[in-house]
Write a protein that holds these residues in place. Sequence first.
Motif, mmCIF file in Angstrom:
data_model
loop_
_atom_site.group_PDB
_atom_site.id
_atom_site.type_symbol
_atom_site.label_atom_id
_atom_site.label_comp_id
_atom_site.label_asym_id
_atom_site.label_seq_id
_atom_site.Cartn_x
_atom_site.Cartn_y
_atom_site.Cartn_z
ATOM 1 N N ARG A 67 4.360 -48.503 -28.274
ATOM 2 C CA ARG A 67 3.902 -48.226 -29.643
ATOM 3 C C ARG A 67 3.176 -49.432 -30.225
ATOM 4 N NH1 ARG A 67 5.264 -49.650 -34.314
ATOM 5 N NH2 ARG A 67 7.355 -50.385 -33.821
ATOM 6 N N ARG A 68 3.741 -50.604 -30.046
ATOM 7 C CA ARG A 68 3.103 -51.813 -30.571
ATOM 8 C C ARG A 68 1.764 -52.081 -29.900
ATOM 9 N NH1 ARG A 68 8.545 -55.508 -31.079
ATOM 10 N NH2 ARG A 68 9.249 -54.570 -33.026
ATOM 11 N N SER A 83 -0.205 -49.902 -28.770
ATOM 12 C CA SER A 83 -1.167 -48.919 -29.286
ATOM 13 C C SER A 83 -1.667 -49.290 -30.680
ATOM 14 C CB SER A 83 -0.531 -47.524 -29.320
ATOM 15 O OG SER A 83 0.358 -47.382 -30.420
ATOM 16 N N GLY A 84 -0.970 -50.218 -31.334
ATOM 17 C CA GLY A 84 -1.364 -50.630 -32.680
ATOM 18 C C GLY A 84 -0.963 -49.639 -33.756
ATOM 19 N N ARG A 85 -0.091 -48.710 -33.409
ATOM 20 C CA ARG A 85 0.318 -47.675 -34.366
ATOM 21 C C ARG A 85 1.683 -47.999 -34.958
ATOM 22 N NH1 ARG A 85 -0.224 -42.329 -31.083
ATOM 23 N NH2 ARG A 85 0.086 -41.361 -33.109
ATOM 24 N N SER A 86 1.886 -47.541 -36.168
ATOM 25 C CA SER A 86 3.172 -47.731 -36.828
ATOM 26 C C SER A 86 4.157 -46.672 -36.337
ATOM 27 C CB SER A 86 3.017 -47.606 -38.344
ATOM 28 O OG SER A 86 2.686 -46.261 -38.687
ATOM 29 N N GLU A 126 5.778 -44.793 -38.253
ATOM 30 C CA GLU A 126 5.502 -43.623 -39.089
ATOM 31 C C GLU A 126 4.395 -42.770 -38.486
ATOM 32 O OE1 GLU A 126 5.659 -46.756 -40.224
ATOM 33 O OE2 GLU A 126 7.350 -46.748 -41.607
ATOM 34 N N ALA A 127 3.312 -43.403 -38.044
ATOM 35 C CA ALA A 127 2.182 -42.669 -37.482
ATOM 36 C C ALA A 127 2.567 -41.957 -36.188
ATOM 37 C CB ALA A 127 1.002 -43.613 -37.236
ATOM 38 N N VAL A 128 3.308 -42.644 -35.340
ATOM 39 C CA VAL A 128 3.737 -42.038 -34.070
ATOM 40 C C VAL A 128 4.687 -40.877 -34.349
ATOM 41 C CG1 VAL A 128 5.041 -42.434 -31.941
ATOM 42 C CG2 VAL A 128 3.346 -44.102 -32.695
ATOM 43 N N SER A 184 2.722 -37.826 -35.662
ATOM 44 C CA SER A 184 1.951 -37.187 -34.595
ATOM 45 C C SER A 184 2.838 -36.468 -33.583
ATOM 46 C CB SER A 184 1.109 -38.227 -33.851
ATOM 47 O OG SER A 184 0.156 -38.793 -34.708
ATOM 48 N N GLU A 190 2.619 -39.001 -27.075
ATOM 49 C CA GLU A 190 1.920 -39.732 -28.147
ATOM 50 C C GLU A 190 1.526 -41.143 -27.742
ATOM 51 O OE1 GLU A 190 0.566 -38.823 -31.055
ATOM 52 O OE2 GLU A 190 1.100 -36.857 -30.275
ATOM 53 N N LEU A 191 2.318 -41.748 -26.892
ATOM 54 C CA LEU A 191 2.079 -43.144 -26.508
ATOM 55 C C LEU A 191 1.372 -43.271 -25.161
ATOM 56 C CD1 LEU A 191 5.512 -44.527 -27.696
ATOM 57 C CD2 LEU A 191 3.288 -44.810 -28.817
#
Length: 108
Positions: A25-26, A28-31, A33-35, A38, A68-69
Amino acid sequence: MPRRRLDPATQLRGQELASRLTQARRTSGRSAEAVARSAGISVETVRSIEKGRTFTPEFFTVAALAVELGLSLDELYAVVRQSTRSDHHAYRDRSADASSPADLPPGA
């Protein structure tokens, strides 16, 4: 109904899974919350897994996070399984060493 205490191998698998998902997740640069949004799961579930409060998440939760990841379930399983095997062998070897006849009291 009270929950059973998890054995060390199960805890280790949960920690390894959490580490791999958090790292992905990190990267990917996504929070969280965003993951979560989605993947169609709650952000509390994502946080609980990542913080190690949930050692045994539901299969479909892990599958949704993996999609998602961009992770393969085979990859996740291999990483978690490998760390558990190596730790289990080390734990078993230490247990065997600790109960050698020299460590037992006389007459035991």
